[in-house]
Scaffold this motif. Structure first.
Motif, short mmCIF file in Angstrom:
data_model
loop_
_atom_site.label_atom_id
_atom_site.label_comp_id
_atom_site.label_asym_id
_atom_site.label_seq_id
_atom_site.Cartn_x
_atom_site.Cartn_y
_atom_site.Cartn_z
N THR A 164 0.82 -1.20 0.00
CA THR A 164 0.00 0.00 0.00
C THR A 164 0.86 1.26 0.00
O THR A 164 1.78 1.40 0.81
N ALA A 165 0.59 2.15 -0.95
CA ALA A 165 1.28 3.44 -1.06
C ALA A 165 2.79 3.31 -1.22
O ALA A 165 3.53 4.23 -0.90
N SER A 166 3.25 2.19 -1.71
CA SER A 166 4.68 2.01 -1.94
C SER A 166 5.08 2.64 -3.27
O SER A 166 4.26 2.87 -4.15
N TYR A 167 6.39 2.91 -3.39
CA TYR A 167 6.92 3.62 -4.55
C TYR A 167 8.24 2.99 -4.96
O TYR A 167 9.17 2.89 -4.14
N ALA A 168 8.33 2.55 -6.21
CA ALA A 168 9.58 1.99 -6.73
C ALA A 168 9.82 2.58 -8.11
O ALA A 168 8.98 2.45 -9.00
N ARG A 169 10.97 3.21 -8.26
CA ARG A 169 11.26 3.87 -9.55
C ARG A 169 12.76 3.89 -9.79
O ARG A 169 13.53 4.23 -8.90
N GLY A 170 13.14 3.52 -11.02
CA GLY A 170 14.55 3.57 -11.36
C GLY A 170 14.85 2.75 -12.60
O GLY A 170 13.99 2.53 -13.46
N SER A 171 16.09 2.28 -12.66
CA SER A 171 16.55 1.52 -13.80
C SER A 171 17.20 0.23 -13.33
O SER A 171 18.04 0.25 -12.42
N ASN A 185 8.48 -2.94 -0.82
CA ASN A 185 7.52 -3.98 -0.42
C ASN A 185 7.00 -3.81 0.99
O ASN A 185 6.54 -4.77 1.60
N GLY A 186 7.03 -2.61 1.51
CA GLY A 186 6.40 -2.32 2.79
C GLY A 186 5.46 -1.14 2.64
O GLY A 186 5.67 -0.27 1.79
N ASP A 187 4.40 -1.09 3.43
CA ASP A 187 3.44 0.01 3.32
C ASP A 187 4.14 1.36 3.44
O ASP A 187 4.89 1.61 4.39
N GLY A 188 3.93 2.21 2.43
CA GLY A 188 4.52 3.54 2.44
C GLY A 188 6.00 3.56 2.15
O GLY A 188 6.63 4.62 2.27
N SER A 189 6.58 2.45 1.77
CA SER A 189 8.02 2.39 1.53
C SER A 189 8.38 2.98 0.17
O SER A 189 7.54 3.16 -0.70
N ARG A 190 9.68 3.26 0.01
CA ARG A 190 10.16 3.92 -1.21
C ARG A 190 11.50 3.32 -1.61
O ARG A 190 12.41 3.19 -0.78
#
Length: 202
Positions: A164-171, A185-190
């Motif tokens: 939930t509300a996690s963010y993963a961005r890159g290459s 892979n954790g709530d609110g994690s980045r």
């Protein structure tokens, strides 16, 4: 046009269908016809009330859906699919680009070979070879994006926003049968950054 059908009140269908959907997709995106899973004849069809299908073998299968382009599918109420071989399978979902899938309610998938399956999730970017890489937003309100490239059929390159509300961005670039993953892979994690692996796991 040929192989077109509008079968419900307020529906609209224009364009052409195909006698071989798998071959049609492979002509535009080699190899993705198998991933799509359909075979044989596919009409351009507007099936439900106020649905709209236009282009080449597109299907608007839900109430108020819109499907346009080549071999796109909008399957459930309020969904919108555009581009080539995209699938909008979640209510009010939006899939655009090439072989993207938006299966979560109100989800959005764009780019190439990305998947948004969480409620309100967003996946964007480029997966060059979907059999060896992925960009997935599977958590509620999750966001995954970037570039995932594996040079070998034995390699793996993944970007995942899985909670939930996690963010993963890159290459993520995986050379020579190596594996690389960028995972939130954790709530609110980045998780952000660039990963390059060549012959070793990361």
């Amino acid at each position: 046009g040929n192989y077109t059908t509008a079968s419900a009140v307020g529906s609209h269908s224009e364009g052409v269908g195909t006698s071989d959907i798998k071959t049609l997709i492979n002509n535009f995106v080699p190899g993705n016809g198998t991933i799509d899973g359909r075979t044989g004849i596919v009409q351009t069809q507007a099936i439900q009330i106020a649905s709209h299908a236009e282009g080449y073998a597109t299907v608007a299968g839900g109430t108020g859906t819109h499907s346009e382009g080549i071999a796109t599918r909008a399957s459930i109420s309020g969904a919108h699919a555009e581009g080539i071989a995209t699938q909008a399978n979640g209510m009010a979902s939006h899939a655009e680009g090439v072989s993207t899938i938006a299966s979560g309610t109100s989800s959005h998938s764009e780019g190439q070979n990305t998947i948004a399956s969480g409620w309100g999730a967003h996946a964007e970017g480029l997966v060059q070879f979907p059999n060896t890489g992925s960009i997935k937003a599977t958590g509620k309100g999750a966001h995954a994006g970037g570039s995932a490239f594996a040079s070998s059929i034995n390699g793996i390159a993944n970007i995942l926003a899985g909670s939930t509300a996690s963010y993963a961005r890159g290459s993520v670039t995986a050379q020579n049968s190596s594996e690389g993953s960028l995972t939130s892979n954790g709530d609110g994690s980045r998780a952000t950054g660039s990963i390059y692996v060549n012959g070793a796991n990361s």
